[in-house]
Motif scaffolding. Structure first.
Motif, PDB file in Angstrom:
ATOM      1  N   UNK A   3      53.195  54.594  27.336  1.00 22.68           N
ATOM      2  CA  UNK A   3      53.784  53.385  26.764  1.00 22.68           C
ATOM      3  C   UNK A   3      53.051  52.155  27.287  1.00 22.68           C
ATOM      4  N   UNK A   4      52.753  51.240  26.370  1.00 25.50           N
ATOM      5  CA  UNK A   4      52.143  49.963  26.745  1.00 25.50           C
ATOM      6  C   UNK A   4      53.050  48.842  26.250  1.00 25.50           C
ATOM      7  N   UNK A   5      53.396  47.933  27.137  1.00 26.92           N
ATOM      8  CA  UNK A   5      54.209  46.763  26.798  1.00 26.92           C
ATOM      9  C   UNK A   5      53.327  45.530  26.921  1.00 26.92           C
ATOM     10  N   UNK A   6      53.316  44.708  25.873  1.00 29.35           N
ATOM     11  CA  UNK A   6      52.480  43.509  25.866  1.00 29.35           C
ATOM     12  C   UNK A   6      53.365  42.290  26.049  1.00 29.35           C
ATOM     13  N   UNK A   7      53.157  41.560  27.133  1.00 24.01           N
ATOM     14  CA  UNK A   7      53.945  40.373  27.413  1.00 24.01           C
ATOM     15  C   UNK A   7      54.120  40.180  28.897  1.00 24.01           C
ATOM     16  N   UNK A   8      54.646  39.014  29.286  1.00 22.63           N
ATOM     17  CA  UNK A   8      54.798  38.727  30.706  1.00 22.63           C
ATOM     18  C   UNK A   8      56.143  38.145  31.077  1.00 22.63           C
ATOM     19  N   UNK A   9      57.115  38.235  30.174  1.00 17.94           N
ATOM     20  CA  UNK A   9      58.433  37.671  30.440  1.00 17.94           C
ATOM     21  C   UNK A   9      59.458  38.729  30.805  1.00 17.94           C
ATOM     22  N   UNK A  10      60.717  38.299  30.854  1.00 14.23           N
ATOM     23  CA  UNK A  10      61.800  39.203  31.228  1.00 14.23           C
ATOM     24  C   UNK A  10      61.953  40.345  30.222  1.00 14.23           C
TER      25      UNK A  10
ATOM     26  N   UNK B 186      49.194  36.868  37.144  1.00 12.15           N
ATOM     27  CA  UNK B 186      50.565  37.176  37.557  1.00 12.15           C
ATOM     28  C   UNK B 186      51.348  35.919  37.872  1.00 12.15           C
ATOM     29  N   UNK B 187      50.673  34.904  38.387  1.00  8.69           N
ATOM     30  CA  UNK B 187      51.353  33.672  38.750  1.00  8.69           C
ATOM     31  C   UNK B 187      51.828  32.887  37.531  1.00  8.69           C
ATOM     32  N   UNK B 188      51.356  33.261  36.340  1.00  2.00           N
ATOM     33  CA  UNK B 188      51.760  32.591  35.103  1.00  2.00           C
ATOM     34  C   UNK B 188      52.810  33.386  34.339  1.00  2.00           C
ATOM     35  N   UNK B 189      53.175  34.536  34.836  1.00  2.00           N
ATOM     36  CA  UNK B 189      54.185  35.349  34.157  1.00  2.00           C
ATOM     37  C   UNK B 189      55.544  34.662  34.226  1.00  2.00           C
ATOM     38  N   UNK B 190      56.272  34.700  33.112  1.00  2.00           N
ATOM     39  CA  UNK B 190      57.615  34.119  33.101  1.00  2.00           C
ATOM     40  C   UNK B 190      58.600  34.982  33.882  1.00  2.00           C
ATOM     41  N   UNK B 191      58.330  36.265  33.962  1.00  2.00           N
ATOM     42  CA  UNK B 191      59.182  37.129  34.765  1.00  2.00           C
ATOM     43  C   UNK B 191      59.026  36.749  36.234  1.00  2.00           C
TER      44      UNK B 191
ATOM     45  N   UNK C  17      46.847  42.232  34.315  1.00  2.00           N
ATOM     46  CA  UNK C  17      46.844  40.826  33.928  1.00  2.00           C
ATOM     47  C   UNK C  17      45.469  40.397  33.430  1.00  2.00           C
ATOM     48  N   UNK C  18      45.451  39.194  32.839  1.00  2.00           N
ATOM     49  CA  UNK C  18      44.221  38.620  32.276  1.00  2.00           C
ATOM     50  C   UNK C  18      43.560  39.564  31.273  1.00  2.00           C
ATOM     51  N   UNK C  19      44.379  40.083  30.359  1.00  2.00           N
ATOM     52  CA  UNK C  19      43.863  40.975  29.315  1.00  2.00           C
ATOM     53  C   UNK C  19      44.619  40.712  28.018  1.00  2.00           C
ATOM     54  N   UNK C  20      43.886  40.490  26.942  1.00  2.00           N
ATOM     55  CA  UNK C  20      44.473  40.206  25.630  1.00  2.00           C
ATOM     56  C   UNK C  20      44.219  41.379  24.680  1.00  2.00           C
ATOM     57  N   UNK C  21      45.220  41.731  23.852  1.00  2.00           N
ATOM     58  CA  UNK C  21      45.035  42.845  22.912  1.00  2.00           C
ATOM     59  C   UNK C  21      44.010  42.506  21.845  1.00  2.00           C
ATOM     60  N   UNK C  22      43.156  43.486  21.550  1.00  2.00           N
ATOM     61  CA  UNK C  22      42.096  43.269  20.555  1.00  2.00           C
ATOM     62  C   UNK C  22      42.186  44.225  19.374  1.00  2.00           C
ATOM     63  N   UNK C  23      42.653  45.454  19.595  1.00  2.00           N
ATOM     64  CA  UNK C  23      42.657  46.429  18.504  1.00  2.00           C
ATOM     65  C   UNK C  23      43.681  47.523  18.769  1.00  2.00           C
TER      66      UNK C  23
ATOM     67  N   UNK D 161      40.906  32.700  33.655  1.00  2.34           N
ATOM     68  CA  UNK D 161      42.159  31.955  33.793  1.00  2.34           C
ATOM     69  C   UNK D 161      42.381  30.943  32.672  1.00  2.34           C
ATOM     70  N   UNK D 162      41.349  30.629  31.917  1.00  7.21           N
ATOM     71  CA  UNK D 162      41.469  29.724  30.779  1.00  7.21           C
ATOM     72  C   UNK D 162      41.584  30.476  29.459  1.00  7.21           C
ATOM     73  N   UNK D 163      41.831  31.779  29.553  1.00  4.41           N
ATOM     74  CA  UNK D 163      41.970  32.660  28.384  1.00  4.41           C
ATOM     75  C   UNK D 163      40.673  32.847  27.617  1.00  4.41           C
TER      76      UNK D 163
END
Length: 440
Positions: free
Chosen positions: A279-286, A311-316, A333-339, A356-358
């Motif tokens: 299982x992969x969950x995409x997001x950083x909040x609660x 991690x310091x930018x996660x809302x959780x 962290x620091x990874x965006x979905x591509x495919x 850190x600037x995406x």
């Protein structure tokens, strides 16, 4: 042969009922009487208590803890409910580690704060479990108020309006009241149908009618509400879910985390809830953390939570991140979905690392995944809404919108951060302003 946590594909029954019962036990069990007295005795009862300032609902925390210490938890509950009518649920789900407990004097001195959240739960449970409702309605004003949305903000507003003597009708699109508390909180944070019992207890004030299965824009219209009621409070939350924007997002196994959490919360038998092996969950909040942890608790072998920033930018909160890690969730962290990769069903998901600037680094990684949960934020849905700002209903400090006679609060409004306790405060304060307007 029974299923095991290591079998492939999305399926139910990965763990035994005994294991599931243990996994989904109460995260922070209620204090017994002796434990509550010991915990309360650690409070310094500060005169200018920083914990009160940090509480969005302004509960007199030193007072209620002193009341527990003197053996009067019923009085402590009254102190809490005077400011936060959903104090029982907030005691369970509030990020106290970043609010009242973070600024506790004992936290600053010893790194070990007074357990304010668990003490609040102890006191409020005394009255809720007993079915005692400590508030009475004022004499009827003859005024009628519509509350659209039966979540924390809506319920708090409805209760305060009923206390003032107004007749309140609460509408909700779902089949059951409770909103986020009923459908959006991890099952191990609210056990034994507490959210449902709390709603039943709240309604004992009288003067509140709840009508479910009625959604704004479908069964309800703004013009109709304005014509039929003296005031309207919108607490419709955020019903839409942001998309990843990738090809193949409709593949089997790609689901919304909020739906997964809601289905799990309403499940009568956890052994019938399906979960993948990888299982992969995409997001950083609660929501992302709740989905990831519960996937692991249901028996998924590998669970990864992937967030595009650090991690310091996660809302959780740090506590929630540590909880996920303790349950075996891998945080990337620091990874965006591509495919999304797979024929019909997802089998892998590719990410690209970012700085850190995406900005993309050009480095990619593929994760095996037979189930992907999207938890990248929600959006406002509705027709003929008042003026919007930043994708939410624009409100002033009292919750007033751009349309006379309409107030709003909670996640759908621009008021504050997306916390249950903040929503309660906004609903309560808007109700007081509505009462003032109707009494003028």
């Amino acid at each position: 042969m029974s299923n095991t946590p290591f079998s492939d594909g999305i399926q139910a029954g990965r763990l035994s009922s005994t294991d599931l019962f243990e996994n989904f036990g109460d995260l922070h069990p209620r204090f017994d009487d002796h434990e509550a007295l010991v915990a309360a005795d650690r409070c310094y009862f500060c005169h200018d208590a920083p914990c009160m300032t940090a509480c969005p609902t302004d509960i007199d925390i030193p007072l209620f803890i002193r009341q527990i210490a003197t053996g009067t938890p019923e009085a402590a509950a009254q102190t809490i409910f005077d400011q936060n009518i959903l104090g029982g649920m907030c005691a369970r789900v509030c990020p106290t580690e970043t609010l009242c407990e973070q600024v506790c004097v004992r936290e600053a001195a010893e790194g070990n704060p007074v357990e304010i959240g668990r003490l609040q739960r102890y006191a409020t449970d005394v009255l809720v479990d007993a079915g005692v409702h400590p508030f009475e309605r004022a004499s009827s004003t003859g005024k009628a108020v519509a509350v659209v949305g039966a979540g924390p903000a809506g319920l708090a507003a409805a209760h305060r309006l009923a206390m003032h003597g107004h007749n309140v009708t609460v509408y909700d699109a779902r089949a059951k009241a409770g909103g986020l508390n009923e459908f959006g909180i991890a099952a191990y944070k609210s056990v034994e149908s507490f959210a449902e019992r709390e709603v039943e207890w709240l309604l004992k004030i009288g003067g509140i009618t709840v009508e479910t299965g009625k959604k704004l824009g479908d069964e309800l219209s703004m013009s109709g509400l304005k014509a039929d009621f003296d005031a309207v409070f919108l607490a419709i939350g955020l019903g839409g879910v942001n998309a990843l924007g990738l090809d193949g997002e409709n593949k089997t196994g790609v689901d919304d985390a909020v739906d997964f959490i809601a289905d799990l919360r309403q499940a009568k038998d956890l052994s019938k809830v399906e979960i993948g092996r990888d299982v992969v969950v995409i997001g950083g909040g609660m929501t992302a953390v709740d989905a990831a942890v519960q996937a692991k608790l249901l028996g998924a072998l590998n669970v990864s939570l992937v967030y595009r920033r650090g991690k310091d930018r996660m809302n959780a909160s740090a506590f929630e991140q540590d909880l996920a890690a303790s349950k075996g969730v891998r945080i990337i962290t620091n990874a965006s979905p591509k495919a999304l990769i797979g024929n019909g069903s997802v089998c892998e998901i590719e990410f690209e690392y970012t700085d850190n600037d995406l900005k993309p680094t050009g480095q990619t990684v593929r994760l095996t995944a037979d189930q992907v949960f999207k938890a990248i934020g929600q959006t406002l849905e509705g027709k003929d809404l008042p003026e919007l700002e930043w994708g939410k209903i624009k409100v002033d400090e009292a919750g007033r919108t751009s349309v006379e006679g309409i107030w709003a609060g909670g996640d759908c409004a621009t008021g504050g951060d997306d916390l249950t306790v903040t929503a309660v405060a906004e609903g309560r304060d808007a109700a007081d302003d509505i009462h003032a307007a109707l009494s003028a």
